[in-house]
Design an enzyme around this catalytic site. Structure first.
Site, short mmCIF file in Angstrom:
data_model
loop_
_atom_site.label_atom_id
_atom_site.label_comp_id
_atom_site.label_asym_id
_atom_site.label_seq_id
_atom_site.Cartn_x
_atom_site.Cartn_y
_atom_site.Cartn_z
N ARG A 205 49.59 46.89 44.60
CA ARG A 205 51.00 45.98 44.05
C ARG A 205 51.55 46.19 45.05
NH1 ARG A 205 50.82 46.64 38.11
NH2 ARG A 205 48.74 45.35 37.50
N PHE B 90 44.67 34.97 37.35
CA PHE B 90 44.91 36.15 36.48
C PHE B 90 46.01 37.05 36.60
CE2 PHE B 90 40.55 34.76 38.15
CZ PHE B 90 39.88 34.59 36.62
N ASP C 236 47.42 32.49 34.64
CA ASP C 236 46.26 33.11 33.24
C ASP C 236 46.21 31.94 32.29
OD1 ASP C 236 46.53 35.99 33.35
OD2 ASP C 236 46.08 35.11 31.78
N ALA D 133 41.06 30.01 35.06
CA ALA D 133 42.21 30.07 36.34
C ALA D 133 40.50 29.66 37.58
CB ALA D 133 41.42 32.01 37.33
N ASP E 188 42.77 39.02 40.74
CA ASP E 188 42.40 40.06 40.55
C ASP E 188 42.17 40.00 38.41
OD1 ASP E 188 42.34 42.58 39.56
OD2 ASP E 188 44.40 42.82 38.64
N CYS F 250 37.59 45.03 39.11
CA CYS F 250 37.05 46.20 37.65
C CYS F 250 36.22 45.74 36.91
CB CYS F 250 38.42 45.94 36.82
SG CYS F 250 38.81 44.90 35.94
N1 SAH Z 1 46.18 41.54 37.47
C1 SAH Z 1 46.41 42.01 36.53
C2 SAH Z 1 45.48 42.70 35.16
C3 SAH Z 1 44.51 41.12 35.73
S1 SAH Z 1 43.81 41.44 34.22
C4 SAH Z 1 48.13 42.99 36.17
O1 SAH Z 1 48.08 43.14 37.89
O2 SAH Z 1 48.16 43.54 36.07
C5 SAH Z 1 42.92 39.74 33.23
C6 SAH Z 1 43.58 39.02 32.68
O3 SAH Z 1 42.68 37.66 33.45
C7 SAH Z 1 44.01 38.62 31.49
O4 SAH Z 1 45.39 38.33 31.24
C8 SAH Z 1 43.63 37.72 30.82
O5 SAH Z 1 44.44 36.80 29.81
C9 SAH Z 1 43.29 36.89 32.56
N2 SAH Z 1 42.56 36.02 31.82
C10 SAH Z 1 40.51 36.38 31.70
N3 SAH Z 1 39.61 35.18 31.78
C11 SAH Z 1 40.50 34.21 32.25
C12 SAH Z 1 40.14 32.69 32.84
N4 SAH Z 1 38.81 32.34 32.70
N5 SAH Z 1 41.00 32.39 33.91
C13 SAH Z 1 42.46 32.88 33.68
N6 SAH Z 1 43.08 33.90 33.52
C14 SAH Z 1 41.72 34.86 32.69
#
Ligand code: SAH
Length: 416
Positions: free
Chosen positions: A231, A247, A269, A303, A323, A363
């Site tokens: 970040r 995400f 998200d 997404a 991410d 991850c």
């Molecule tokens: N980038 C974030 C962490 C991501 S965690 C950070 O920096 O903290 C993963 C995220 O993806 C979660 O918030 C979850 O709600 C979202 N997510 C999971 N599948 C998804 C999809 N198909 N489309 C959009 N969001 C999604």
């Protein structure tokens, strides 16, 4: 303010633990001699008896010499998580105190900084196999991945409180543990093990940015602490830019980009709750002029679909961050995961202005850095936007990598 740990922990510490003697395959023996912290169930040739979670398991070699002792778990494919190898010794408060002191010493560079949300104990890499402790200001969240930790929580957490002043300890249980509720002996997900119940909003600071944290209902232990350094890199790239953060969860990258001077940030998200939290996090940091000045938009939805729609609309961004959650937890899911990363990279470069910056993270533990890089590079090249100036980064210092399997985070910065 109670001055002691939840009384249940002391009771559970007195549960009569037995010792299970284990005979193991030669390859497992060799791994244990090398200091590998896991013994898989299929490598166990014989057990003195079927033990209970929390019993200690001890491995001896063919000549009856001690090899390793650790936390025994009859339910887990990891039958033993090693606490001591090569030399026998007690598993007691002094033992945990020493290990904790080492873990805390590693995090000293974070003391006195603008970061009070970070990982205090990173499982195997800090020689606490199956245990994670994350700190959010005065609250620490203790997450256990095996019931076997339960009898040891008292000694371990008492040492933690001695060494690290904290106001509150919260228990989180990994999903598998809830399948055997009897073995929880009354412990519950989200239980307060020390200190007052949480009232109101808990916050922590990451590089000076304030984030609200929900250690009981939030994903992971409440916040994705592993992306702190990435970040900070995004913040450096963001000045004057239009940014898409896919995400986004509660907006970790979005806030970093905004503080770095992004003119517009879109958080995308599928979770409306996560997006609401990102909006509150912008409000929490509104005293930072660049954050107050940045326009923040949110898009709630899948997404993949939402990015395809943005491409259709002809939207372009100067910086795209992608991410996603783990797409693979088992080897059998790797191919599908790589496919998904490729699709996201393809969508990402299609949303970038010429020469824009893209940040792609994975991850997924079983996906190797090489395969991840190849999947996203191939997809970008096929989209006619090959990636350049590629930099690969990983975990921040509070997520050490002593244990190779604990390397899950891969993050790639590039231009296209
Ligand atoms: N980038 C974030 C962490 C991501 S965690 C950070 O920096 O903290 C993963 C995220 O993806 C979660 O918030 C979850 O709600 C979202 N997510 C999971 N599948 C998804 C999809 N198909 N489309 C959009 N969001 C999604």
């Amino acid at each position: 303010m109670p001055s002691s740990l939840h009384p249940l922990l002391a009771e559970l510490a007195r549960l009569p633990g037995k010792t299970v003697k284990l005979q193991v395959s030669n390859s497992a023996m060799a791994n244990l001699h090398r200091g590998y912290p896991w013994l898989y169930a299929e490598r166990v040739k014989a057990e003195s008896h079927r033990g209970q979670p929390g019993d200690l398991g001890v491995v001896y070699d063919g000549k009856g010499r001690f090899v390793a002792v650790g936390l025994y778990d009859p339910f887990s494919p990891i039958r033993l998580r090693v606490l001591r190898a090569s030399k026998p010794g007690p598993i007691d408060r002094a033992f945990f105190a020493e290990r904790l002191a080492a873990a805390l010493a590693r995090r000293l560079p974070l003391q006195g900084t603008q970061t009070d949300g970070y990982r205090l104990v990173h499982g195997e890499s800090d020689r606490f196999p199956g245990l994670v402790i994350d700190r959010y200001a005065g609250t620490a969240v203790v997450k256990i991945y095996t019931h076997a930790w339960i009898p040891y929580l008292h000694d371990c957490l008492a040492s933690l409180l001695e060494q690290q002043p904290l106001d509150r300890l919260v228990l989180r249980l990994s999903r598998g543990l809830r399948e055997h509720p009897d073995c929880l002996h009354g412990l519950r997900e989200g239980q307060i093990l020390y200190g007052e119940p949480i009232r109101g909003v808990l916050t922590c600071r990451e590089n000076g940015l304030l984030f609200e944290v929900d250690p009981i209902h939030g994903q992971k232990t409440g916040f994705f602490l592993d992306q702190r350094d990435n970040r900070a890199r995004v913040e450096q790239l963001a000045r004057g830019k239009r940014v898409l953060n896919a995400f986004s969860y509660n907006g970790g990258f979005s806030l970093a980009a905004a503080r770095g001077g992004a003119v517009e940030v879109t958080s995308l998200d599928q979770s409306g709750q996560a997006l609401d939290s990102s909006k509150r996090n912008f409000a929490l940091n509104a005293d930072v002029p660049t954050i107050a000045a940045a326009r923040h938009h949110t898009i709630e939805g899948d997404a993949f679909r939402a990015m395809a729609e943005l491409v259709k609309q002809g939207q372009k961004y100067d910086l795209v961050i992608i991410d996603p959650p783990a797409f693979a937890v088992r080897r059998s899911q790797v191919r599908e995961a790589l496919n998904a990363y490729g699709r996201l990279a393809h969508l990402g470069v299609n949303l970038l202005v010429a020469g824009g910056d893209i940040v792609l993270a994975s991850c997924s533990n079983p996906v190797s850095p090489e395969d991840f890089r190849a999947a996203v590079c191939d997809a970008a090249a096929r989209a006619g936007r090959p990636l350049r100036e590629i930099q690969e980064t990983g975990h921040a210092l509070d997520h050490p990598l002593d244990f190779a399997e604990s390397r899950y985070l891969k993050c790639l910065f590039a231009q296209a």
